[in-house]
Design a protein around this motif. Structure first.
Motif, mmCIF file in Angstrom:
data_model
loop_
_atom_site.group_PDB
_atom_site.id
_atom_site.type_symbol
_atom_site.label_atom_id
_atom_site.label_comp_id
_atom_site.label_asym_id
_atom_site.label_seq_id
_atom_site.Cartn_x
_atom_site.Cartn_y
_atom_site.Cartn_z
ATOM 1 N N UNK A 39 0.955 -1.254 0.007
ATOM 2 C CA UNK A 39 -0.049 0.052 -0.184
ATOM 3 C C UNK A 39 0.976 1.127 0.091
ATOM 4 N N UNK A 40 0.334 2.572 0.027
ATOM 5 C CA UNK A 40 0.817 3.680 -0.079
ATOM 6 C C UNK A 40 0.953 4.047 1.279
ATOM 7 N N UNK A 41 1.911 5.059 1.407
ATOM 8 C CA UNK A 41 2.235 5.608 2.556
ATOM 9 C C UNK A 41 1.268 6.931 2.881
ATOM 10 N N UNK A 42 1.102 7.148 4.091
ATOM 11 C CA UNK A 42 0.173 8.170 4.491
ATOM 12 C C UNK A 42 0.810 9.245 5.202
ATOM 13 N N UNK A 43 0.783 10.453 4.563
ATOM 14 C CA UNK A 43 1.459 11.635 4.803
ATOM 15 C C UNK A 43 1.561 11.977 6.290
ATOM 16 N N UNK A 44 0.154 11.768 6.808
ATOM 17 C CA UNK A 44 0.325 12.258 8.409
ATOM 18 C C UNK A 44 0.816 11.268 9.207
ATOM 19 N N UNK A 45 1.038 9.954 8.776
ATOM 20 C CA UNK A 45 1.778 9.103 9.298
ATOM 21 C C UNK A 45 3.410 9.194 9.523
ATOM 22 N N UNK A 46 3.894 9.971 8.686
ATOM 23 C CA UNK A 46 5.227 10.222 8.438
ATOM 24 C C UNK A 46 6.065 11.204 8.992
ATOM 25 N N UNK A 47 5.195 12.525 9.212
ATOM 26 C CA UNK A 47 5.673 13.542 9.574
ATOM 27 C C UNK A 47 5.901 13.690 11.042
ATOM 28 N N UNK A 48 6.941 14.458 11.316
ATOM 29 C CA UNK A 48 7.488 14.694 12.683
ATOM 30 C C UNK A 48 6.827 15.640 13.296
ATOM 31 N N UNK A 49 6.568 16.974 12.577
ATOM 32 C CA UNK A 49 5.851 18.034 13.264
ATOM 33 C C UNK A 49 4.442 18.369 12.279
ATOM 34 N N UNK A 50 3.587 18.858 13.182
ATOM 35 C CA UNK A 50 2.276 19.252 12.417
ATOM 36 C C UNK A 50 2.240 20.363 11.536
ATOM 37 N N UNK A 51 1.538 20.261 10.612
ATOM 38 C CA UNK A 51 1.702 21.558 9.444
ATOM 39 C C UNK A 51 1.086 22.953 10.135
ATOM 40 N N UNK A 52 1.720 24.002 9.696
ATOM 41 C CA UNK A 52 1.022 25.279 10.382
ATOM 42 C C UNK A 52 -0.293 25.445 9.771
ATOM 43 N N UNK A 53 -1.475 25.840 10.670
ATOM 44 C CA UNK A 53 -2.615 25.784 10.168
ATOM 45 C C UNK A 53 -3.037 27.355 9.730
ATOM 46 N N UNK A 54 -2.310 28.242 10.500
ATOM 47 C CA UNK A 54 -2.975 29.856 9.967
ATOM 48 C C UNK A 54 -2.087 30.112 8.807
ATOM 49 N N UNK A 55 -2.945 30.788 7.769
ATOM 50 C CA UNK A 55 -2.706 31.119 6.617
ATOM 51 C C UNK A 55 -1.344 32.115 6.558
ATOM 52 N N UNK A 56 -1.391 33.120 7.402
ATOM 53 C CA UNK A 56 -0.386 34.100 7.632
ATOM 54 C C UNK A 56 0.646 33.422 8.771
ATOM 55 N N UNK A 57 0.539 32.696 9.118
ATOM 56 C CA UNK A 57 1.576 32.201 10.324
ATOM 57 C C UNK A 57 2.707 31.629 9.478
ATOM 58 N N UNK A 58 4.012 31.885 10.285
ATOM 59 C CA UNK A 58 5.151 31.277 9.788
ATOM 60 C C UNK A 58 5.132 29.764 9.655
ATOM 61 N N UNK A 59 5.558 29.285 8.431
ATOM 62 C CA UNK A 59 5.507 27.872 8.387
ATOM 63 C C UNK A 59 6.701 27.175 8.758
ATOM 64 N N UNK A 60 6.572 26.015 9.318
ATOM 65 C CA UNK A 60 7.768 25.229 9.758
ATOM 66 C C UNK A 60 7.688 23.887 8.847
ATOM 67 N N UNK A 61 8.898 23.425 8.677
ATOM 68 C CA UNK A 61 8.858 22.025 8.215
ATOM 69 C C UNK A 61 8.468 21.008 9.033
ATOM 70 N N UNK A 62 7.698 20.200 8.154
ATOM 71 C CA UNK A 62 6.978 19.020 8.959
ATOM 72 C C UNK A 62 8.004 17.833 9.312
ATOM 73 N N UNK A 63 9.153 17.870 8.748
ATOM 74 C CA UNK A 63 10.200 16.913 9.097
ATOM 75 C C UNK A 63 11.049 17.215 10.064
ATOM 76 N N UNK A 64 11.692 18.645 9.861
ATOM 77 C CA UNK A 64 12.947 19.042 10.835
ATOM 78 C C UNK A 64 12.328 19.974 11.744
ATOM 79 N N UNK A 65 11.150 20.285 11.880
ATOM 80 C CA UNK A 65 10.663 21.543 12.536
ATOM 81 C C UNK A 65 10.956 22.865 12.307
ATOM 82 N N UNK A 66 12.126 23.285 11.654
ATOM 83 C CA UNK A 66 12.706 24.560 11.426
ATOM 84 C C UNK A 66 11.643 25.431 10.736
#
Length: 256
Positions: free
Chosen positions: A25-52
């Protein structure tokens, strides 16, 4: 768990000749990432893998449409710790895929250097699609170049309108250049013809002048000869008259 940076870890090296583990089967994105995605549209985004965060001198760069994966984390190999499966980001599909999807390029990863230097950026399917697209585009461009030679470009089904417009503009420019070249050649031929005509006229004038000069010389010579002949005749006539006059005087003396 997610948010602690330990769901997936970077793979620095694989054991020599290791069999890359796979799961169905295929990998599920949410099962692989280390950090949650930024929800706010105008908030600074962080990388979901390294967190920077995607800002500042110590931050990271997150390409658009990269699903919040920075340009460092989208180039390395990852391992999902819970299932011991390796995966990496495909820049063509814009998603994480198991490592066997990159097998054509990777084949076997044996050393740390191989992991760092021989990683593909796209999966085998995207690379194959890219090759086919390149060959098709190359073939289309070849046909368009041949059409440009005739000054004609036709839009085929599926062609990019911008590329077709560019090809048509190129064809028009080629036609203009060809017309300008032809006009310059014609002007050169006309100029050469005019020069030849001028040379011919000058030669004809020189020939006519030489002819008239010769005729004048012949006429002058004839006049001189005629004058000399007339003078000789006049002298001869005078001599005859003198002789006749002398004869008459002698006869007159004899009669006396």
């Amino acid at each position: 768990g997610i948010g602690h940076g330990n769901v997936s870890v970077r793979v620095s090296a694989l054991p020599p000749n290791a069999k890359v583990p796979q799961i169905e089967g295929d990998l599920i994105y949410s099962d692989l990432i280390n950090y949650p995605r930024t929800k706010g549209r105008f908030e600074p985004r962080n990388c979901v893998m390294c967190g920077l965060v995607n800002e500042g001198a110590n931050g990271c760069t997150i390409p658009t449409q990269n699903k919040d994966v920075c340009n460092q984390c989208d180039t390395v190999i990852w391992k999902l710790r819970s299932k011991n499966v390796c995966f990496k980001w495909c820049k063509g599909c814009k998603k994480f895929l198991q490592l066997h999807h990159f097998a054509e390029k990777i084949k076997e990863i044996k050393t740390d250097a191989a992991v760092q230097t021989k990683q593909p950026t796209k999966c085998d399917t995207c690379r194959s699609r890219g090759r086919q697209s390149y060959l098709k585009k190359k073939s289309v461009n070849k046909d368009k170049d041949q059409a440009v030679a005739g000054g004609y470009v036709e839009a085929a089904e599926g062609d990019d309108p911008a590329q077709v417009a560019q090809a048509q503009a190129h064809a028009a420019q080629a036609q203009l250049t060809q017309a300008q070249t032809l006009q310059a050649q014609q002007q050169q031929v006309m100029q050469m013809t005019q020069q030849q005509v001028q040379a011919h006229n000058a030669q004809a004038q020189a020939q006519h002048a030489a002819y008239y000069h010769q005729q004048a010389q012949q006429q002058a010579q004839y006049q001189q000869q005629l004058a000399a002949h007339q003078q000789q005749q006049q002298q001869h006539h005078q001599q005859q008259q003198q002789q006749h006059h002398q004869q008459q005087q002698q006869q007159h003396h004899q009669q006396q």
